[in-house]
Design a protein around this motif. Structure first.
Motif, short mmCIF file in Angstrom:
data_model
loop_
_atom_site.label_atom_id
_atom_site.label_comp_id
_atom_site.label_asym_id
_atom_site.label_seq_id
_atom_site.Cartn_x
_atom_site.Cartn_y
_atom_site.Cartn_z
N UNK A 160 -16.19 21.10 12.99
CA UNK A 160 -14.79 20.72 13.24
C UNK A 160 -14.54 20.36 14.69
N UNK A 161 -15.32 20.91 15.61
CA UNK A 161 -15.34 20.48 17.02
C UNK A 161 -14.14 20.89 17.86
N UNK A 162 -13.25 21.70 17.34
CA UNK A 162 -12.15 22.19 18.16
C UNK A 162 -12.71 23.03 19.31
N UNK A 191 -7.07 25.52 13.22
CA UNK A 191 -7.56 26.89 13.38
C UNK A 191 -8.36 26.98 14.67
N UNK A 192 -8.19 28.07 15.43
CA UNK A 192 -8.95 28.22 16.68
C UNK A 192 -10.44 28.40 16.40
N UNK A 197 1.71 16.96 13.40
CA UNK A 197 1.00 17.60 12.30
C UNK A 197 1.50 19.03 12.05
N UNK A 198 1.80 19.75 13.13
CA UNK A 198 2.31 21.11 12.96
C UNK A 198 3.64 21.11 12.23
N UNK A 199 4.45 20.07 12.47
CA UNK A 199 5.75 20.01 11.81
C UNK A 199 5.62 19.84 10.30
N UNK A 247 -3.68 22.28 20.70
CA UNK A 247 -4.43 22.98 19.66
C UNK A 247 -5.94 22.94 19.83
N UNK A 248 -6.41 22.71 21.06
CA UNK A 248 -7.85 22.63 21.29
C UNK A 248 -8.47 21.32 20.84
#
Length: 431
Positions: free
Chosen positions: A54-56, A222-223, A214-216, A394-395
């Protein structure tokens, strides 16, 4: 110093292919090292794991796919990128070398052969829309891959089926790439070149907007924290050989390269500051090797770990040692971050603080232009700012420190300028 006369007329001038060849040699060294430390079968399976990650922030590819796969991914990514530069007919200078070295370093965490293409495609569409050559925007395209994790996060999210995630991720990546060139040009004015990672600042703002949208809709990244340890001796040995190779290559190309380091050190580094054009490739390579060594020594001195993210940060110093950084202007920034670790509730060897000290050298032009003491102030402030802005994107912006540094430079540089202007206007006043 009159920088317009800095280049020795007798110094060798490398062609575009010659400069790309230097990048290719560094990338090749990564690939060879990868096959030395891991067997081919392990590398192949590791590459698949890296492509599907996912690369976050922070996702250390050494922890995801193994050391060999991480270095092979980085080397292949840089070789492919250099090939695109050549196909595009781009003029290669300090900025391009910095960009390609960033691709190489971030190939150890966050960027891979799958997730970079939507951003690059978006910038390409922008160049078509503006009826301009892609080569004029190619640095923006590859620097803009700071937002590559957005594509990976959407594509591999468990909250979205892949039938939806793939087109949504592609559309989001293309749109982000399309807006980056115009946004980057405008946001550069805010910090006036006193942070070298203009795209980090831009990507942070664009990423913040994308994540907010996107959060809305209930999609929250995810961290992630994958951080490997215990490889300092092996990775340090590899880096020493590589940095000695850069220094040796610079001396081979220009026998006066070491002496002419003083010409580089006399420059503030304020962007744009192309050391290849101003001083020549020989001294620039020596500066790259020396500056990278300083970054590595700092990590050792504070007891930090050498791994994918840290080597990526060190290679950011190496790359921008062709475009703004040198020992005289990066050391004060590192010192400021270190002092911040003494005065604040975290340790100098903490992962995020080590990264802040290395990536924070984007503020080197403040030390170069205003003096080492202001560089220490900038590093001290940056050590706090870098801990706070990650939640905004969000990273999903790999250049988190670039985002933080853009804010620091946009506030600090005008304040310093105002103070120095008043002191020059009223020298009798004591501040």
């Amino acid at each position: 110093m009159n920088v317009s006369n800095a280049v020795d007329p007798d110094a060798p001038v490398l062609s575009n292919d010659g400069l790309l060849g230097i990048v290719a040699l560094a990338a090749g060294a990564f690939i060879v090292f990868g096959f030395i430390v891991s067997p081919p079968g392990e590398i192949m399976s590791g590459l698949v794991k890296i492509l599907l990650a996912r690369d976050t922030l922070i996702t250390d590819y050494i922890g995801v796919g193994g050391m060999g796969a991480a270095f092979v991914n980085a080397g292949l990514l840089a070789l492919v990128s250099a090939g695109i530069y050549r196909l595009a007919g781009a003029k290669i200078g300090g900025a391009s070398i910095a960009c390609l070295m960033l691709v190489l370093g971030f190939g150890l965490f966050g960027k891979n052969l799958l997730n970079i293409w939507p951003i690059i495609g978006g910038v390409y569409l922008y160049s078509l829309y503006k009826q301009e050559d892609f080569s004029a925007h190619i640095n923006t395209a590859f620097f803009g891959c700071a937002l590559a994790p957005v594509f990976s996060e959407i594509l591999f999210s468990t909250a979205i089926p892949i039938s939806v995630g793939l087109p949504l991720g592609l559309a989001t990546g293309l749109l982000m790439g399309f807006v980056l060139p115009a946004a980057a040009a405008q946001l550069f004015k805010a910090h006036m070149g006193f942070t070298l990672y203009n795209m980090g600042f831009t990507a942070g703002i664009v990423g913040t907007l994308v994540v907010a949208i996107y959060k809305s809709y209930g999609f929250v990244p995810d961290p992630v924290f994958i951080w490997t340890t215990g490889n300092n001796l092996l990775l340090g040995s590899f880096l020493i050989v590589l940095f000695l190779g850069l220094i040796g290559g610079g001396i081979y190309l220009d026998r006066s390269a070491v002496i002419r380091m003083k010409d580089i050190m006399a420059l503030s580094g304020q962007s744009p500051s192309d050391f290849v054009a101003l001083v020549g490739i020989g001294p620039t390579l020596v500066n790259m090797g020396l500056s990278g060594t300083i970054g590595m020594i700092y990590v050792w001195l504070v007891g930090g770990d050498l791994n994918g993210p840290v080597i990526g940060a060190i290679f950011t110093i190496v790359g921008f040692a062709a475009y703004g950084k040198h020992p005289k202007n990066v050391v004060p920034i590192m010192a400021g971050v270190f002092l911040g670790s003494l005065a604040k509730p975290w340790g100098a060897s903490d992962p995020t603080i080590v990264l802040a000290a290395l990536f924070g050298t984007t503020l080197a032009p403040i030390a170069g232009r205003f003096g080492w003491y202001w560089g220490i102030v900038a590093g001290f402030v940056h050590s706090s700012a870098a801990q706070s802005v990650g939640v905004l994107h969000g990273g999903l912006n790999l250049y988190n420190n670039g985002f933080a540094a853009g804010i620091v430079a946009s506030v600090l540089a005008p304040v310093i300028t105002a103070i120095q202007w008043r002191k020059a206007d009223h020298p009798e006043e004591k501040l």
